[in-house]
Scaffold this active site. Sequence first.
Site, short mmCIF file in Angstrom:
data_model
loop_
_atom_site.label_atom_id
_atom_site.label_comp_id
_atom_site.label_asym_id
_atom_site.label_seq_id
_atom_site.Cartn_x
_atom_site.Cartn_y
_atom_site.Cartn_z
N ARG B 51 0.82 -1.22 0.00
CA ARG B 51 0.00 0.00 0.00
C ARG B 51 0.84 1.26 0.00
NH1 ARG B 51 -1.68 -0.13 4.65
NH2 ARG B 51 -0.40 -1.96 4.96
N LYS B 80 24.77 -5.64 -2.03
CA LYS B 80 26.24 -5.68 -2.21
C LYS B 80 26.95 -5.05 -1.02
CE LYS B 80 25.72 -5.12 -7.19
NZ LYS B 80 25.66 -4.08 -8.19
N ARG B 101 11.65 3.18 2.78
CA ARG B 101 11.21 2.27 3.84
C ARG B 101 12.38 1.35 4.12
NH1 ARG B 101 5.76 -1.01 4.77
NH2 ARG B 101 5.22 1.09 5.43
#
Lengths: 139, 306
Positions: B51, B80, B101
């Site tokens: 969402r 990496k 996020r």
Amino acid sequence: MTVDEIKTGVVIDHIEAGKAMEIYRFLGLDKLDCPIAIIKNALSKRMARKDIIKIDHDEMIDLRVLGYIAPNVTVNVIENGKIVKKFHPELPEEIVDIVKCKNPRCITSTEQELSHIFKLTDKENHVYRCIYCESKAKN
Amino acid sequence: MRHLIGIEDFSNEEIDSLIATAEDIIADPKKYSEVCHGKKLATLFYEPSTRTRLSFEAAMMELGGGVLGFSEAQSSSAAKGESVADTAKVISCFADIMVMRHFKEGAPMVASLNSTIPVINAGDGGHNHPTQTLADLLTIKREKGRLDNMVIGLCGDLKFGRTVHSLISAMSRYTGIKFILISPDELKIPSYIKDEVLDKKGIPYEETASLDEAMPKLDVLYMTRVQRERFFNEQDYIRLKDSYILTPEKLVNAKKSLSILHPLPRVNEISVGVDKDPRACYFKQVLNGKYIRMALIKFLLEEAGK
């Protein structure tokens, strides 16, 4: 035991007995090449036993961290063999790389070379919080 | 450079202004359809999210801008071993604004300290999720017509719920707010929220384990999920789980003007039967989330251009 009086510098008095070495490390005194005396377990009327640190140094040392690690000590500033200023350290607004954030979910646990910075959020209760995750500072 | 890392980064006036912009977008979306033309939003999602990521992407598209990014850490340079600081510096070369996020608390703040473009926190572990709070505020404002003088019930997992902590912090700024904190003992609000937010600001609150008792007093009911994994033993979970499932029967004593919010995703804490009730606002909340994110992107890009 006799320790010479200092001419110019700082005397940190009323250190809780046994805490002098911790303060020595936090203040980075090991990096100075001036004479420094650490007196452990000295007799004290007020505290029974106390530690004292005497620093014979012309330039003022950054003592802000004392407010966080030992707010009850007395700092005496000495000039020409006389005490010109006496004070209890204030709580610093920010402490950098003094304590580590213990929250395993905090970005400080993985990010390379990230300073551990804590800000004073509650002066009354001496609460410092990590600027990244807001966890309380724990020694 | 302005960023949004925690809701406290914005003043009351700025939040009110974002809400006003979002309401204007809702009233006349066409007026805003080109305001971000030629601008790019980078979405850096180190943790899966449906969402929030799609809401940001839709928001930028509806403002006429473009979107680039990744939706899991495995497909990013983090796999990496690149630091968040370096990633922020690199992304600053490609985009005009970034949304992050991350599973680590404080990662978006590290990005903001190393970025030359605005950074928006889209959730950092269990810590902050300020755009969800903005969506909650817009929903309350649209449903109630105000953000002051009301009783807000927060129900369920008040211990670990980041949206609950942010909402308390945000609503505490308005006058005449009272909170009723409804949770089992195991999931009560952390003491630092009480000490450093509620008690410090003199905000009245009650703590109760009973949703039924609190129900008639509420103007807003903010539901969260009681998660099995938060309990030390299975019996406690079984004993408590049903008390915090909202059903049409539980709403019998509720005010007609009640607004029911939930940050979603829902599992079973609101029965599907409640969805038909006009007091259920959680899907409107999702839509409001897109509009407030549009207002936020527009605001931060304007600030960056100053």
